[in-house]
Design an enzyme around this catalytic site. Structure first.
Site, mmCIF file in Angstrom:
data_model
loop_
_atom_site.group_PDB
_atom_site.id
_atom_site.type_symbol
_atom_site.label_atom_id
_atom_site.label_comp_id
_atom_site.label_asym_id
_atom_site.label_seq_id
_atom_site.Cartn_x
_atom_site.Cartn_y
_atom_site.Cartn_z
ATOM 1 N N HIS A 414 0.845 -1.181 0.000
ATOM 2 C CA HIS A 414 0.000 0.000 0.000
ATOM 3 C C HIS A 414 0.888 1.240 0.000
ATOM 4 C CE1 HIS A 414 -3.707 -2.155 1.979
ATOM 5 N NE2 HIS A 414 -3.545 -2.466 0.696
ATOM 6 N N GLU A 508 17.996 0.165 -0.345
ATOM 7 C CA GLU A 508 17.665 0.656 -1.676
ATOM 8 C C GLU A 508 18.649 1.723 -2.152
ATOM 9 O OE1 GLU A 508 13.747 2.249 -1.328
ATOM 10 O OE2 GLU A 508 14.363 4.004 -0.198
#
Length: 710
Positions: A414, A508
């Site tokens: 989400h 990341e």
């Protein structure tokens, strides 16, 4: 000490003009708190083994309706002790001791308002927690927080490990420097995320880690951040003073309170041994016990995901099309030409499910499955994503049955684009959709500027929003891994379905210039003190030139083996094997460690530690006689000294050692490694070389048959 306690219990009243002191000692006597009411102003001091940790520092709250900063009389002092052992649902330890001595000070303003302020101090063997409490009273009820005058006055120019104070993000590289130099150094190395909101004064984030010149390790943070604004620290780098800086909303209001109420705990963890900082459970102990009656559905897990390939420059996208005028729920996506690069498609996700099933990985995360990614970070749309509307090429029902047939779960994603208001409107339908389709975990995201537009990521309204999401998720038996939220403050004890958060510069960033080799030797002393992080370790191919060609200038901050060790040094009940299956297939012998390593622990032993330099830890798997060890270092090679005296006596263990190769280097040769086996007992000591930016990962299994040494 008995005499001090006798005097303490006998003294209760004073006049505002007096300097009146109350003492409190930790259960082991190493920490001592001194509380003074100095001319009506509350102050405190903290010492550890007769060394001053926090010099005289003031306390107080400033409200728009009332000043609670001075003019006080001491009405009452009550001391108590507490000692329990509680069982966490998951974590570094199967049981945690919660032992402290407490002092509750009642202060009154003897004027026409008769205001009352309570100060509650808890002194543990590993540090201090204190908070403000406002009981019901006749003259005040609703309050708007103007400021909080909590100080942490230091004794010198400590070595500091910190990131800039910001209202919207924690995703910065760490600065290591004396307190007097951090402002200049932080500004030089600032790496922006894209939605920063710099604080209005010179501030740093918590948890803040420091080391004094006389060998004390000091960590400042907060616990149980509920219905209040997140705290930064104002920095006076001349006089070495720190003070609370509450995140305001964009109207400048720092909180809206109704009595009775209480603030989060302000925490100071301290020791002369860095290992104690890592082992401290003080933040968890200051949070309320678990509120969930049934926790049997909360399952720690490892997962892979349709994720890393969108960072590597291979052209894969979250968006189904390149049509940037798409409106979720309005546009007919089946009539829009797909871009051909959408990674979250049914066939591709099945490949990940197959790999997970083949290798005993619990779950697969899929990002980019739902409508709204074409222009998702606009900050202009009242509705960006729909959480019950998949793209045309993502068959939710088919994937549900396919994953279930393989014994694998799919993790919902989400991404809210920080539109928390719309997420709350969709929340119940979104969670019911998850239940209907076999999802029991969700990764939430809050990239961008917050909607409501009057709020920041760390302001009071948003802090309440994160808790609301976790509470509603629990009602549907859903576990939560939140990204871009406020940094954690131990609320995972109260809501153990809140498995992890990001809230820092994670893996990341290996695709965005890299993380420095010392980054992961700092995070366990800072960010992880509030709770587990979804760092996304296990990236074996960090050289993006592998995907983009040799034209790309890159910096890699880790060896492959260090990526394995992170599963131990950065513990979390939800750990990602973050690389692509194709890269794991290139290094399946090393991937074996990721397959074997648990994510939930019965016991932990920190063997070596120095913030910014190195960490070595051993952990026992929960429910079986297996141990795992991880050690990491910064840019400097070192020899880790690893004892095994925590192993059961009289037993032998096979130690499978995943080590840096002789020519391994964090930048020049990150993928060089070797795997060997030895036999150890509780009397063994291993001296293990770690390459620059490298590490070692070791699995220990009890000997049950013939052993091969090689």
């Amino acid at each position: 000490m008995n005499m001090i306690r006798t005097i303490l219990f006998g003294l209760f009243l004073c006049v505002a003009s007096q300097v009146f002191a109350q003492h409190l000692a930790s259960p082991d006597g190493n920490l001592e708190l001194l509380f003074r009411l100095d001319n009506g102003i509350p102050t405190y001091q903290l010492a550890y083994k007769n060394k001053t940790v926090i010099a005289t520092s003031r306390l107080g709250l400033e409200m728009e309706e009332a000043s609670l900063t001075g003019g006080f009389l001491q009405k009452d002092v009550r001391n108590s002790s507490f000692d329990e052992t509680w069982t966490p649902v998951w974590g570094e330890y199967a049981s945690i001791r919660n032992q402290y001595n407490e002092m509750l000070v009642t202060l009154t303003q003897e004027n026409e308002y008769k205001r009352v302020l309570l100060l509650r101090f808890r002194l543990f063997n590993d540090g201090l927690g204190f908070r403000y409490e406002l009981p019901e009273q006749e003259t005040i009820n609703y309050l708007i927080v103007k400021d909080e005058y909590t100080e942490f006055n230091l004794t010198g120019n400590h070595k500091t490990f910190c990131i800039p104070g910001d209202y919207d993000t924690n995703e910065f590289a760490y600065t290591t420097a004396p307190l007097s130099e951090i402002k200049e150094v932080m500004e030089k190395r600032l790496c922006k995320k894209g939605y920063e909101s710099k604080a209005t004064s010179f501030t740093v984030q918590t948890p803040l880690m420091m080391k004094s010149s006389d060998g004390l390790y000091i960590n400042i943070h907060e616990a149980a951040l509920v219905d209040y604004s997140g705290m930064l620290l104002n920095v006076d780098d001349k006089d070495f003073r720190l003070s609370s800086h509450l995140t305001p909303d964009k109207l400048g209001k720092k909180g809206y309170l109704q009595l009775p109420c209480r603030t989060p705990w302000r925490t100071v963890i301290v020791s002369d041994d860095a290992r104690d900082i890592l082992a401290s459970q003080l933040i968890l102990n200051l949070n309320e016990p678990c509120r969930l009656e049934d926790t049997s559905w909360i399952k720690p897990q490892k997962f892979i995901g349709v994720w890393w390939e969108m960072f590597t420059g291979e052209g894969r996208t979250w968006a189904y099309s390149d049509y940037n005028k798409a409106k979720p729920g309005v546009t007919d996506y089946t009539a829009i030409t797909p871009n051909g690069r959408h990674a979250a498609n049914t066939a591709h996700v099945k490949e990940y499910i197959d790999f997970a099933a083949e290798n005993g990985i619990d779950a697969v995360l899929v990002e980019g499955w739902n409508e709204g990614w074409e222009d998702w970070a606009s900050y202009r749309k009242d509705r960006q994503f729909l959480f019950t509307k998949p793209y045309p090429d993502f068959d939710v029902e088919e994937l549900h049955h396919y994953a279930a047939s393989k014994g694998v779960r799919i993790i919902m994603h989400h991404e809210t684009s920080a539109n928390a208001a719309d997420y709350e409107r969709q929340l119940e339908k979104a969670f019911q959709y998850m239940v209907d389709n076999g999802y029991n975990s969700v990764k939430t995201g809050y990239v961008g500027y917050v909607i409501p537009r009057s709020e920041y990521h760390s302001s009071q309204w948003m802090n309440n929003h994160y808790i609301h999401v976790v509470e509603r998720a629990a009602a549907y038996k859903i576990m939560v891994d939140s990204h871009e939220a406020v940094r954690p403050t131990g609320l995972c004890r109260t809501f153990p379905n809140w498995l992890a958060q990001e809230s820092a510069r994670g893996g990341e960033f290996e695709s965005m210039g890299g993380n420095d080799p010392d980054h992961t030797t700092i995070l366990p002393f800072t960010r992880l003190k509030g709770g587990p992080m979804d760092y996304t370790p296990g990236i074996f191919e960090t050289r993006l030139s592998y995907y983009k060609g040799d034209k790309m200038k890159e910096q890699v901050g880790t060896t492959l083996v260090k990526q394995l060790a992170l599963y131990l040094t950065m513990p979390s009940p939800i750990q990602m094997a973050a690389d692509k299956p194709s890269n794991y297939r290139r290094f399946m012998d090393a991937f074996q460690f990721i397959k074997d390593v648990p994510v939930d622990w019965a016991d932990s032993y920190y063997l070596e530690a120095e913030p910014g330099d190195y960490i070595t830890v051993a952990r026992k798997a929960k429910g079986r006689e297996e141990w795992f060890i991880g050690a990491i270092t910064d840019e400097n090679a070192r020899t880790a000294v690893i004892p095994f005296d925590y192993l059961p006596k009289g037993k032998k263990f096979i130690a499978t050692i995943y080590e840096d190769g002789k020519d391994a280097d964090w930048n020049a040769n990150p993928q060089s490694y070797n795997i060997r086996r030895i036999t150890v007992t509780n009397k063994s000591i291993l001296k293990q070389r770690l390459a620059p930016g490298g590490g070692v990962a070791i699995s220990l299994k009890e000997v049950t048959g013939k052993i091969l040494n090689k």
